[in-house]
Structures are given as structure tokens and as C-alpha cells.
Write a protein that holds these residues in place. Structure first.
Motif, short mmCIF file in Angstrom:
data_model
loop_
_atom_site.label_atom_id
_atom_site.label_comp_id
_atom_site.label_asym_id
_atom_site.label_seq_id
_atom_site.Cartn_x
_atom_site.Cartn_y
_atom_site.Cartn_z
N ALA A 54 29.91 -0.70 -20.44
CA ALA A 54 30.23 0.68 -20.69
C ALA A 54 29.20 1.62 -19.97
O ALA A 54 29.98 2.63 -19.53
N ASN A 55 28.36 1.31 -19.50
CA ASN A 55 27.44 2.19 -18.58
C ASN A 55 28.16 2.15 -17.30
O ASN A 55 28.37 3.45 -16.71
N LEU A 56 28.76 1.18 -16.79
CA LEU A 56 29.48 1.26 -15.42
C LEU A 56 30.67 2.27 -15.68
O LEU A 56 30.66 3.15 -14.50
N TYR A 57 31.26 2.45 -16.61
CA TYR A 57 32.54 3.21 -16.81
C TYR A 57 31.75 4.67 -16.85
O TYR A 57 32.45 5.70 -16.36
N PHE A 58 30.97 4.87 -17.69
CA PHE A 58 30.65 6.27 -17.99
C PHE A 58 29.76 6.80 -16.75
O PHE A 58 30.07 7.92 -16.49
N ASP A 59 29.14 5.96 -16.06
CA ASP A 59 28.67 6.47 -14.74
C ASP A 59 29.68 6.94 -13.80
O ASP A 59 29.46 8.32 -13.08
N LYS A 60 30.87 6.26 -13.76
CA LYS A 60 31.97 6.50 -12.99
C LYS A 60 32.50 7.90 -13.19
O LYS A 60 32.71 8.58 -12.36
N VAL A 61 32.55 8.10 -14.61
CA VAL A 61 33.27 9.56 -15.09
C VAL A 61 32.44 10.47 -14.94
O VAL A 61 32.60 11.49 -14.66
#
Length: 384
Positions: A54-61
Motif C-alpha cells: 500500500a505504501n508503495l502505491y501511495f508514495d507513487k501517487v
């Protein structure tokens, strides 16, 4: 005239921003999402990779400007799969961090207890890491699950194994919690639908490590199919112990709680032959497909390690959250977010299923896939 128009425009902007200004966890530049997950207990093999995904996706966003100009702050509290710590986490997130929504909270009993705090505030609970039917208990308005239930997973898995291997007696080994009891009920339902007999059950503590006595009892009862609703290490221990005892004719069945890369990859083929029924498809079995392949490369670049299945689910859950935040628009409120969730309808190529919601249906996917461990990897053998 310009002054009047300007004044009207200012008033409209003030009214438009007033709705979200009163919404917990939302500011002009940030939205706060929370989770009470297991980062150190018996389901840490689920919670840790899911949080990293989840953090990987949120960091990208966030790197790309966030959603409608708001970055996402994801605050995760560790429950260690213990109720007191879970309630401490919920209280902190709601009263100190002032979260807008919850995402990926783990544990059936923990989620159910947390609803007593979330429901009065209308806080959305999205994609919990529990497939229990209680995740959509009333009031259902603020609750959204991603996948089929433990009940249906166990029911479908038992029917498949009965047909595949001709088993006639079904048993269950489970934690005596809401999580375990639902899998027990699904197991019984699957046996009834298959026209075979449910004959025995054993209950266990979360820290139990010796299963020789229980397996001996199930052997005496003539169990052909055994569903397991236990911690991750316990599942591995049960299957390994059964092999040492020569119980080669027993088919062991887990649900999504056991459908983990770490379960399949135990050295020495300990878990070969173990089945699990879940609502998504294995990441590494589809590693050559575009979406899984891209995720694997992105995850390895970020963390320097291979992702596991629940890292994929964490990434997909964050994607789900962002889709709803985008659809809700810049004037973010709980009501607008819930309406946006109810309008989502898309194929998730990463997870391998179809997600859709409506005002009457807050369960994202209905599919059940049965997979078996072969040579250290999961292979899909049935879908319904």
C-alpha cells in the motif's frame, strides 16, 4: 458588476470548501487514511507485506501530486493480533490522527470491535484484511470488502476436494474466534452440498505449536478433508506434522488467510499438496503477465526484495482507495466518498479478478479460486 460577481464567486467557493472543511481527516493538502494491522503477531506475514504494498502505491501517487491536490498520509498501528492493542490503535487513529477512512485493518475480531468506534462517526472501512461475513454487518453503509467470504471459500474448497479425491469425511482445525468459526461453518456447508459427512473438529490457541494429538484424533475419525483456520506458522506446522505422521491421504484446505507465498515456499516441499481457496490469483503464477510483472519490478526497485502475494493485495487496495478518492472529487466528504465507492466497476489485472460495487452490494469480488502448492509454488486448479 465585477464586484458583485466576484463576491458571489467567493461565496460559492467558501460554500464548496465548507463541506470538506468539516470532514475529519481532510485538509486542503492532505487526506489521512488509517489501519490497525498485524505487523508483529501470528498474521504478520500478511500485515507487513500488505502495508509495504500500500505504501508503495501511495508514495507513487503522492510523488505525482496526490489526489485533487491532496497527498495521502497512511498511518498504520500494529495490533500484534491482540485485542487490547487493536483498540488502542483504533482510539489513536480516530481521536489523535483524525483519520478520514480505514484501509486494510486486519483481524476479524479486531475489525468487529473497531466498528463500535467507526460506525458512530461514519468512518469508511475499506478492504479489511479479513474475509469474514461480519465485515459487511449492519450498518453496512460505511463498509466495503474486496473479496469473497471465508464461508464461501471454505464451502467451495471442500466441494472441490470431495469431487477431486472422493473424500467422504470432513473435519476442521480452527481458532475459536469469529474467523475460525466462519470457516468451520463454511466447511460444514461444503460437506452438506457435496453430500458427505462432517465428523470432527479441534480448537486451538494462537500460540499453540504441537498438533500431534489433534491430528491423531482426526486420523481416528477417518478424516479425508481437513479445513484449517489457524495462524500462518501453525498451518505450516500442521501440514508438516501430518506428513511426518504418514497422513498422506488427508487433504488440507486453507482459505485466503493461508494463501501466502511464504506458505508455498517452505523449504523441502513441506507444504506441497496443501490447498487454499481465495478470491484472487497468485502473483508469481502470473509473473509473465503485464500487470503482475510491472508490479514485481516496481516493488523490487523500491524495496530490494521480491514481493509476496499480500504485497500485491496491499498495492491493489491502495489503488482501490485512490480510485474512490478521485471519483469523489475535490470536495471530499464521507458521503461523497461512499457514493464514489458504490460506483466503482473495473477489472483488476494485477489481482486477477473483477471489482464492482453498488448501493446494494458492498462486496467487491465474488470469485473463488482454489490453488494447490506444487514444487514450492501455487498453481490454480479450480475457479467458481
Amino acid at each position: 458588476m465585477k464586484r458583485i460577481i466576484g463576491g458571489i464567486a467567493a461565496s460559492v467557493l467558501t460554500l464548496a470548501s465548507g463541506a470538506w472543511a468539516d470532514t475529519q481527516g481532510v485538509s486542503d493538502n492532505e487526506v489521512v487514511i488509517g489501519a490497525v494491522n498485524d505487523l508483529s503477531g501470528i498474521f504478520a506475514a500478511v500485515g507487513v507485506p500488505a502495508t509495504k504494498g500500500a505504501n508503495l502505491y501511495f508514495d507513487k501517487v503522492n510523488t505525482n501530486g496526490g489526489v485533487h491536490g491532496r497527498t495521502i498520509r497512511y498511518v498504520v498501528e500494529d495490533n500484534g493480533y491482540q485485542m487490547p492493542r487493536a483498540m488502542q490503535g483504533y482510539n489513536k487513529l480516530l481521536n489523535r490522527d483524525k483519520v478520514f477512512a480505514m484501509l486494510q485493518s486486519l483481524g476479524t475480531p479486531m475489525n468487529v470491535a473497531g466498528f463500535k468506534l467507526l460506525d458512530p462517526k461514519g468512518i469508511p472501512n475499506v478492504a479489511p484484511l479479513s474475509a469474514a461475513r461480519q465485515m459487511l454487518q449492519e450498518p453496512m453503509d460505511n463498509k466495503f470488502t474486496s473479496f469473497s467470504t471465508y464461508y464461501d471459500q471454505a464451502r467451495v474448497g471442500v466441494k472441490y476436494l470431495a469431487e477431486k479425491d472422493g473424500g467422504t469425511k470432513v473435519c476442521s482445525m480452527y481458532l475459536p474466534t469469529d474467523f475460525g468459526k466462519e470457516i468451520l461453518e463454511g466447511t460444514m456447508a461444503g460437506a452438506e452440498e457435496a453430500g458427505i459427512e462432517f465428523v470432527a473438529e479441534t480448537t486451538h490457541k494462537p500460540d499453540e505449536t504441537d498438533f500431534v494429538g489433534s491430528l491423531s484424533k482426526l486420523k481416528e475419525e477417518g478424516c479425508d478433508i481437513v479445513s484449517v483456520a489457524l495462524g500462518v506458522r501453525q498451518v505450516i506446522t500442521v501440514v508438516g506434522t501430518a506428513k511426518k505422521m504418514g497422513l498422506d491421504d488427508m487433504d488440507f484446505l486453507g482459505t485466503s488467510a493461508s494463501f501466502l507465498t511464504v506458505v508455498a515456499a517452505v523449504p523441502g516441499g513441506v507444504t506441497d499438496g496443501f490447498h487454499a481457496a481465495a478470491s484472487w490469483q497468485d502473483l508469481w503464477a502470473r509473473a509473465d503477465e503485464p500487470a503482475p510483472n510491472a508490479f514485481i519490478e516496481e516493488y523490487k526497485a523500491a524495496y530490494g526484495e521480491d514481493p509476496v502475494g499480500f504485497a500485491m493485495l496491499g498495492y491493489a487496495a491502495a489503488d482501490l482507495m485512490v480510485r474512490a478518492l478521485e471519483a469523489a472529487g475535490p470536495d471530499l466528504t464521507q458521503e461523497g466518498f461512499i457514493a464514489a465507492m458504490e460506483g466503482l466497476d473495473y477489472t483488476d489485472d494485477l489481482v486477477g479478478n473483477h471489482i464492482d460495487y453498488s448501493a446494494e452490494d458492498h462486496q467487491g469480488a465474488n470469485s473463488v479460486y482454489v490453488s494447490v502448492v506444487e514444487d514450492g509454488v501455487w498453481n490454480k486448479v479450480h475457479e467458481e
